[in-house]
Structures are given as structure tokens and as C-alpha cells.
Design a protein around this motif. Structure first.
Motif, short mmCIF file in Angstrom:
data_model
loop_
_atom_site.label_atom_id
_atom_site.label_comp_id
_atom_site.label_asym_id
_atom_site.label_seq_id
_atom_site.Cartn_x
_atom_site.Cartn_y
_atom_site.Cartn_z
N TYR A 100 1.47 7.12 -79.45
CA TYR A 100 2.59 6.25 -79.80
C TYR A 100 3.89 6.90 -79.37
O TYR A 100 3.96 8.12 -79.17
CB TYR A 100 2.61 5.99 -81.31
N GLY A 101 4.92 6.08 -79.23
CA GLY A 101 6.21 6.64 -78.84
C GLY A 101 7.28 5.56 -78.79
O GLY A 101 6.99 4.36 -78.87
N ALA A 102 8.52 5.99 -78.64
CA ALA A 102 9.65 5.07 -78.54
C ALA A 102 10.83 5.78 -77.90
O ALA A 102 10.99 6.99 -78.04
CB ALA A 102 10.04 4.55 -79.94
N ASP A 103 11.63 5.03 -77.17
CA ASP A 103 12.87 5.54 -76.59
C ASP A 103 13.86 4.39 -76.47
O ASP A 103 13.62 3.31 -77.02
CB ASP A 103 12.62 6.22 -75.23
N LYS A 104 14.94 4.59 -75.74
CA LYS A 104 15.98 3.56 -75.63
C LYS A 104 15.49 2.30 -74.93
O LYS A 104 16.07 1.20 -75.08
CB LYS A 104 17.19 4.11 -74.90
N ASP A 105 14.40 2.42 -74.15
CA ASP A 105 13.90 1.27 -73.39
C ASP A 105 12.82 0.49 -74.10
O ASP A 105 12.48 -0.62 -73.69
CB ASP A 105 13.36 1.75 -72.03
N GLY A 106 12.24 1.06 -75.15
CA GLY A 106 11.19 0.33 -75.85
C GLY A 106 10.36 1.22 -76.75
O GLY A 106 10.67 2.39 -76.96
N SER A 107 9.28 0.64 -77.28
CA SER A 107 8.39 1.38 -78.17
C SER A 107 6.98 0.82 -78.03
O SER A 107 6.77 -0.29 -77.52
CB SER A 107 8.86 1.29 -79.62
N GLY A 108 6.01 1.59 -78.51
CA GLY A 108 4.64 1.12 -78.42
C GLY A 108 3.66 2.04 -79.12
O GLY A 108 3.98 3.19 -79.47
N MET A 109 2.46 1.52 -79.31
CA MET A 109 1.38 2.28 -79.93
C MET A 109 0.07 1.75 -79.36
O MET A 109 -0.12 0.53 -79.23
CB MET A 109 1.40 2.13 -81.44
N VAL A 110 -0.83 2.67 -78.98
CA VAL A 110 -2.07 2.27 -78.30
C VAL A 110 -3.25 3.07 -78.83
O VAL A 110 -3.18 4.30 -78.93
CB VAL A 110 -1.96 2.49 -76.77
N TYR A 111 -4.33 2.35 -79.17
CA TYR A 111 -5.61 3.01 -79.48
C TYR A 111 -6.57 2.65 -78.35
O TYR A 111 -6.83 1.48 -78.08
CB TYR A 111 -6.18 2.53 -80.81
N SER A 112 -7.09 3.67 -77.65
CA SER A 112 -7.93 3.45 -76.47
C SER A 112 -9.34 3.96 -76.66
O SER A 112 -9.57 4.98 -77.31
CB SER A 112 -7.33 4.17 -75.24
#
Length: 234
Positions: A100-112
Motif C-alpha cells: 500500500y502507499g500514497a503520495d501527491k498523485d494518488g493512493s492505493g492498496m493491493v493484495y496479490s
């Protein structure tokens, strides 16, 4: 003579006492090793979960110390990866993870979940941009990956294209892989798209959308069957 006897007696007492103390330390140390340690709070940058023989099974890490990945018991080249958990199987291959992560351009979380010897074939994911590019999507994705193009070959292929730094040559190389059946194809998505549609989206073996069952952002229901060119079949 009496002085010698007294010194010998003292020496015996000292020896017995030292022996008893050593035995106590041994048993106490052994006992502590058997007990689980409990911490109310711990700050750590990375934790490696290993088997008794030292085989790595999982890492829990921040971004700067995240594991680069591993295949055939060999670490991949250092690369930037998000914080989270990475899983490894008994073959010494990365087999999935949660990042998971986030910055000024967006955010997200992924389970693979990764296919054997290659990359992910299933993901539960959330992605969102910021500002005018908000484009929020989330749901379950499935891919098809060929068995004859393992992760090591994929990385060699991508590295060679980076060295060429030639977009036209890269396009031709990917087209060749497609003809050989070595490209990864997305086959399924269930969730919400960036356009606001919520539903099921199924693709054929070439990655083309062929069936859509969804409710659009205006609450209108749709069941669309499409041909290979993306046109709705009446």
C-alpha cells in the motif's frame, strides 16, 4: 597444617557454590528460551519470518527496506517497492503480497496472488488519483499468464528493452510476444470502474472485453455482449 585444611575447605565451598550458580543460570536460560516474549510496543523497519532452517517465508517491511522479490532462491535486483508484506514459498519464489502507499498523485492498496514461477494472476485492489485525475477504481482482477514465459525471462526481456530505449522496437517486441502467446491478458474484473460503472467485465483470451453486466453512474442497468472489435452485438 590447620591453615591448609581451612583453605582447602573454603576452596571446596567456593567450587560447590560456583557449580550450583552455573547450573541455575543454565536452567534459567533454557527456561527463558522456551517462553514466548511479550512486548507492549515495538518499533521496527523490517521483520523476516523464517523457517527453522533459515528459509525466508515472509517479510513485513517499510518502503525503504522492502524486499525486491525472489525467484529460484535468488534475490531480484534492488528496486523501489511499497511498504507491506511479501510472501515466499518453499521453492524460494515470491508468491504474493499485500502492499500500500500514497503520495501527491494518488493512493492505493493491493493484495496479490502470484502464479507459480511468474507474477500475479489475481488481485484485490484499490486505486485512486487526486484532483482532476481522481479516477477511483476498486475490485477483483484476474489475469491469464503463459507457463512458458517465467518471471526470470520476463525481467530479462524488460531489461533488454530498457537498454534499447526505442519505443518502436519495444512495440514490435511486444507484438512478437503476443503472436507467441507469451503476453499476460486481463480476463476478469468485478468492481467499480473509473467511469462509475459497477459490475462484471469479462474479456476473451486476447484481452478484449466481450461481456459487461453493470449498473452505470446514472443507475441504468446494462447487459452488453461485444464482438472482437468492441461493438455491441444486438
Amino acid at each position: 597444617m590447620e591453615k591448609l585444611i581451612r583453605e582447602v575447605r573454603i576452596l571446596k565451598i567456593y567450587a560447590v557454590s560456583l557449580t550450583v550458580i552455573c547450573i541455575l543460570f543454565f536452567f534459567l536460560g533454557f527456561k527463558n528460551q522456551k517462553n514466548n516474549q511479550r512486548f507492549e510496543e515495538i518499533d521496527v523497519e523490517r521483520i523476516n519470518i523464517i523457517e527453522k532452517d533459515g528459509t525466508l517465508k515472509m517479510t513485513i517491511s517499510n518502503k525503504s527496506r522492502q524486499h525486491p522479490g525472489m525467484f529460484n532462491k535468488k534475490d531480484l535486483k534492488p528496486r523501489e517497492r511499497e511498504a507491506g508484506m511479501i510472501f515466499f514459498n518453499e521453492l524460494g519464489d515470491e508468491c504474493g503480497g499485500l502492499v500500500y502507499g500514497a503520495d501527491k498523485d494518488g493512493s492505493g492498496m493491493v493484495y496479490s496472488v502470484d502464479q507459480r514461477n511468474t507474477d500475479q494472476i489475481m488481485q484485490l485492489q484499490y486505486m485512486e488519483g487526486t484532483g482532476d485525475k481522481k479516477n477511483r477504481t476498486y475490485g477483483l482482477k484476474l489475469w491469464d499468464r503463459p507457463d512458458n514465459f517465467p518471471m526470470e525471462e520476463i525481467m530479462k526481456f524488460e531489461d533488454s528493452l530498457k537498454k534499447l530505449n526505442d519505443p518502436a522496437a519495444s512495440k514490435q517486441a511486444y507484438a512478437k510476444l503476443g503472436k507467441e502467446g507469451k503476453l499476460t491478458r486481463e480476463r476478469f474484473f468485478a468492481g467499480k470502474t473509473g467511469d462509475g460503472d459497477v459490475g462484471l467485465f469479462l474479456k476473451d483470451s486476447n484481452g478484449r472485453v466481450r461481456l459487461k453486466i453493470y449498473v452505470d453512474k446514472n443507475n441504468q442497468t446494462h447487459i452488453d455482449q461485444l464482438d472482437e472489435n468492441g461493438k455491441i452485438i444486438q
